[in-house]
Design a protein around this motif. Structure first.
Motif, PDB file in Angstrom:
ATOM      1  N   UNK A 159       0.804  -1.296  -0.135  1.00 27.14           N
ATOM      2  CA  UNK A 159      -0.014  -0.155  -0.159  1.00 27.14           C
ATOM      3  C   UNK A 159       0.744   1.333   0.046  1.00 27.14           C
ATOM      4  N   UNK A 160       1.941   1.235   0.727  1.00 27.72           N
ATOM      5  CA  UNK A 160       2.959   2.270   0.858  1.00 27.72           C
ATOM      6  C   UNK A 160       3.559   2.528  -0.635  1.00 27.72           C
ATOM      7  N   UNK A 161       4.060   1.573  -0.977  1.00 33.09           N
ATOM      8  CA  UNK A 161       4.616   1.516  -2.260  1.00 33.09           C
ATOM      9  C   UNK A 161       3.912   2.061  -3.330  1.00 33.09           C
ATOM     10  N   UNK A 162       2.925   1.700  -3.384  1.00 30.59           N
ATOM     11  CA  UNK A 162       1.566   2.123  -4.202  1.00 30.59           C
ATOM     12  C   UNK A 162       1.456   3.828  -4.198  1.00 30.59           C
ATOM     13  N   UNK A 163       1.023   4.276  -2.734  1.00 31.17           N
ATOM     14  CA  UNK A 163       0.975   5.674  -2.834  1.00 31.17           C
ATOM     15  C   UNK A 163       2.246   6.326  -3.062  1.00 31.17           C
ATOM     16  N   UNK A 164       3.481   5.864  -2.558  1.00 38.37           N
ATOM     17  CA  UNK A 164       4.616   6.713  -3.086  1.00 38.37           C
ATOM     18  C   UNK A 164       4.984   6.555  -4.555  1.00 38.37           C
ATOM     19  N   UNK A 165       4.891   5.462  -5.103  1.00 41.18           N
ATOM     20  CA  UNK A 165       5.328   5.240  -6.504  1.00 41.18           C
ATOM     21  C   UNK A 165       4.461   5.959  -7.514  1.00 41.18           C
ATOM     22  N   UNK A 166       3.078   6.509  -7.055  1.00 45.06           N
ATOM     23  CA  UNK A 166       2.233   7.416  -7.709  1.00 45.06           C
ATOM     24  C   UNK A 166       2.981   8.870  -8.057  1.00 45.06           C
ATOM     25  N   UNK A 167       3.756   9.221  -7.318  1.00 53.09           N
ATOM     26  CA  UNK A 167       4.719  10.179  -7.168  1.00 53.09           C
ATOM     27  C   UNK A 167       6.002   9.646  -8.033  1.00 53.09           C
ATOM     28  N   UNK A 168       7.028  10.144  -7.806  1.00 53.56           N
ATOM     29  CA  UNK A 168       8.310   9.610  -8.447  1.00 53.56           C
ATOM     30  C   UNK A 168       9.263   9.121  -7.157  1.00 53.56           C
ATOM     31  N   UNK A 169       8.574   8.790  -6.182  1.00 53.09           N
ATOM     32  CA  UNK A 169       9.379   8.381  -4.948  1.00 53.09           C
ATOM     33  C   UNK A 169       9.758   6.960  -5.000  1.00 53.09           C
ATOM     34  N   UNK A 170      10.936   6.698  -4.844  1.00 51.60           N
ATOM     35  CA  UNK A 170      11.424   5.162  -4.669  1.00 51.60           C
ATOM     36  C   UNK A 170      11.533   4.674  -3.305  1.00 51.60           C
ATOM     37  N   UNK A 171      11.574   3.350  -3.067  1.00 56.85           N
ATOM     38  CA  UNK A 171      11.186   2.865  -1.927  1.00 56.85           C
ATOM     39  C   UNK A 171      12.554   1.830  -1.508  1.00 56.85           C
ATOM     40  N   UNK A 172      13.210   2.260  -0.538  1.00 54.45           N
ATOM     41  CA  UNK A 172      14.406   1.444  -0.209  1.00 54.45           C
ATOM     42  C   UNK A 172      13.981   0.503   0.996  1.00 54.45           C
ATOM     43  N   UNK A 173      13.955  -0.782   0.667  1.00 51.50           N
ATOM     44  CA  UNK A 173      13.617  -2.016   1.484  1.00 51.50           C
ATOM     45  C   UNK A 173      14.388  -2.251   2.519  1.00 51.50           C
ATOM     46  N   UNK A 174      14.214  -2.259   3.491  1.00 50.90           N
ATOM     47  CA  UNK A 174      14.897  -2.574   4.758  1.00 50.90           C
ATOM     48  C   UNK A 174      14.255  -3.867   5.881  1.00 50.90           C
ATOM     49  N   UNK A 188       3.269  -0.326 -15.122  1.00 49.80           N
ATOM     50  CA  UNK A 188       3.677  -0.075 -14.333  1.00 49.80           C
ATOM     51  C   UNK A 188       5.443  -0.443 -14.222  1.00 49.80           C
ATOM     52  N   UNK A 189       5.568  -1.623 -14.847  1.00 47.86           N
ATOM     53  CA  UNK A 189       6.763  -2.352 -15.049  1.00 47.86           C
ATOM     54  C   UNK A 189       7.639  -1.146 -15.815  1.00 47.86           C
ATOM     55  N   UNK A 190       7.334  -0.729 -17.043  1.00 44.63           N
ATOM     56  CA  UNK A 190       8.060   0.273 -17.488  1.00 44.63           C
ATOM     57  C   UNK A 190       8.356   1.705 -16.849  1.00 44.63           C
ATOM     58  N   UNK A 191       7.310   2.164 -15.943  1.00 48.01           N
ATOM     59  CA  UNK A 191       7.485   3.103 -14.818  1.00 48.01           C
ATOM     60  C   UNK A 191       8.514   2.990 -14.045  1.00 48.01           C
ATOM     61  N   UNK A 192       8.583   1.596 -13.483  1.00 49.54           N
ATOM     62  CA  UNK A 192       9.589   1.420 -12.376  1.00 49.54           C
ATOM     63  C   UNK A 192      10.828   1.276 -13.078  1.00 49.54           C
ATOM     64  N   UNK A 193      10.866   0.733 -14.348  1.00 49.81           N
ATOM     65  CA  UNK A 193      12.148   0.333 -15.079  1.00 49.81           C
ATOM     66  C   UNK A 193      13.033   1.963 -15.275  1.00 49.81           C
ATOM     67  N   UNK A 194      12.075   2.722 -15.728  1.00 45.20           N
ATOM     68  CA  UNK A 194      12.745   4.037 -16.305  1.00 45.20           C
ATOM     69  C   UNK A 194      13.181   4.749 -14.807  1.00 45.20           C
ATOM     70  N   UNK A 195      12.632   4.544 -13.724  1.00 44.38           N
ATOM     71  CA  UNK A 195      12.992   5.118 -12.525  1.00 44.38           C
ATOM     72  C   UNK A 195      14.375   4.372 -11.903  1.00 44.38           C
TER      73      UNK A 195
END
Lengths: 339, 339
Positions: free
Chosen positions: A91-106, B114-121
């Motif tokens: 859910x968080x990845x979805x909301x952040x990815x809609x912007x251009x924010x990437x998620x670092x997984x820890x 979504x795959x293309x969006x992520x790849x580009x990012x």
């Protein structure tokens, strides 16, 4: 498809290539891209044409140095990516990815040394914010030693009320279950749940007892049955409940595994569900709720929405509009054949 | 705890602060930290002392510009972080985190956009490499339009044999199950599994038939029972098998859900497991295998090891030593009470 270590990937256009094609200096090309500095519109257009022709991508590391933002958020889970934290993370990845924010997984696996290692790494990478999630709803101590980086706790709240936490509304979950059972005419309700030292078990049990009390109904066995979050416990506890209070007409269970165990015991005893006895589970874990015979009516905690709201609140905090405190996400009732 | 958007987090020491405390120029401080350039050992030591005193952390974005490496890897999962891809992701994160590589999580949900969006990012962020994982063992087309970034496919192999793929060894899994059943004296073995158009079902069935053939044993019903990956299918198929071949003395099932359904049908028919009939599942999904009555002997596909090996092979590829082709991870037999 390999790259030489220590060198940038080959085949990518550089800013110098863009400048050369546009017939301008590298400095002018840079200004044209950042929108800063004055230049003739034709010059800017020549640069943009060259960008398109070369499929040039600005280097985000250079941009981050310039803006002070990394457009990354750390997603820290404390117990492996389990059944509960996975939907929150998605859910968080979805909301952040809609912007251009990437998620670092820890993944800290609840280990303090791993947590410090990851935190230090996230700070080195200048993340804009951190979302912390875990398996249990028990409050957890805030992250230690972080510099002023906006942080949101999802599912497992922070013990510090000044932090931002987003959690499931256990009270609404218990209310939906109890009101649904009463609305379908049940008056002798038993409550079987997990370990008494888990907040999820304790909170749901307290709210259940309160709600029944308000309706002047006692629990059918006079008490809450605390045990484990397992089918085996559901089977054993159902036997015990039926010995103590054979007229029990409904089981409200603290999770779907327990509810499935109860369903198995009732079927093997020849009791009709929901004709004679109704069952309500908790979590809406599809693999359990649907495989149960009959499929379970249950409480959906909407974990994905908890993740999305945590992400949106984190974005607010990064934007200097934090709303500290405990924020709850309401549950939903999912009606299937067990009631 | 907030930060002003567009500005770096406050309170952090900058290189200029280090230089000032050490009484050197910013250029000298930078050289002392990078180990480049000549200077007196006392000067370098003064800089390092200032770094320690101020708890200065070098900016990784600046370092990435310098080295051309981002020390990040993209972890792309194609269908949400499910039961199968989660352990693979965790294994990969574990192996990468042991170095100082961070993991950018991308959930494409099998959606091409979504795959293309992520790849580009991921390319904008100059990831050093990408690991792609999915739910099914069926081969998938390689990522499209990526520049020469090292890529490893985990669990779901690439259709291109020149790519690097790490998958489970279904042949070893079938062999462990069949040999275990034969070693415990079973000769009338039925095979119930998932949809015929899934590689996991098709491959395990083919290997099972081959192995029985080598031992001059037919399948007890003369054919493989393809259906669904569900308990309900396991229950229905077990009924059908017992009608067709009542002397069946063992069920080898394509996953643990099917095996659990078989166990329920056998128990409800009063057949003793493992006294009269043995059951072997596949996946070692604890929640199914342990809740089954009796608990299931099953094949563990070691998904975490698939993730770890994918990560190590990605590091080799980033280090310019790729080993293209299909690499398999052997299964393990986990013996419980159903055999």
């Amino acid at each position: 498809m390999t790259a030489v270590p220590g060198s940038p990937p080959t085949g990518r256009a550089k800013l110098a290539d863009v400048a050369k094609l546009a017939g301008v200096s590298v400095g002018t090309a840079s200004k044209a891209l950042s929108g800063s500095g004055r230049m003739r519109p034709e010059t800017r257009q020549r640069v943009l044409d060259a960008v398109a022709a070369l499929d040039f991508r600005p280097n985000q590391h250079a941009q981050s140095l310039h803006t002070g933002r990394s457009w990354t958020v750390g997603l820290m889970t404390t117990d492996g990516i389990g059944r509960f934290s996975t939907p929150v993370l998605l859910g968080a990845e979805d909301a952040l990815g809609a912007g251009k924010i990437s998620v670092l997984l820890c993944d800290t696996r609840g280990d303090a040394i791993r947590e410090q290692h990851h935190l230090s790494n996230l700070m080195d990478r200048r993340v804009d914010g951190i979302i912390v999630t875990g398996r249990r709803t028990d409050p957890r101590p805030p992250l230690k030693g972080i510099e002023p980086i906006p942080t949101v706790y999802a599912l497992s709240p922070s013990t510090d009320p000044q932090d931002i936490s987003v959690v499931s509304d256990d009270r609404s979950g218990a209310r939906l279950a109890v009101e649904h059972l009463m609305a379908t005419g049940r008056t002798r309700i038993a409550h079987i749940t997990g370990p008494a030292h888990h907040a999820a078990a304790q909170d749901r049990a307290r709210h259940t007892a309160d709600l029944l009390d308000q309706a002047s109904l006692p629990l059918s066995t006079g008490r809450v049955h605390f045990g484990e979050w397992s089918e085996a416990w559901g089977r054993r506890a159902a036997e015990a409940v039926l010995r103590t209070a054979p007229d029990t007409d409904a089981f409200f269970c603290g999770n779907d595994q327990i509810a499935r165990g109860v369903a198995d015991t009732l079927r093997e005893k020849g009791l009709d569900v929901p004709g004679q006895v109704a069952i309500v589970g908790y979590d809406n874990w599809d693999i359990m709720a649907l495989a149960s015979r009959p499929p379970l009516t249950t409480i959906d905690t909407d974990l994905g929405e908890i993740g999305r709201q945590a992400a949106l609140r984190l974005l607010d905090a990064i934007g200097a509009e934090p709303e500290p405190g405990l924020h709850t996400v309401p549950c939903r009732l999912v009606v299937r054949e067990s009631t």
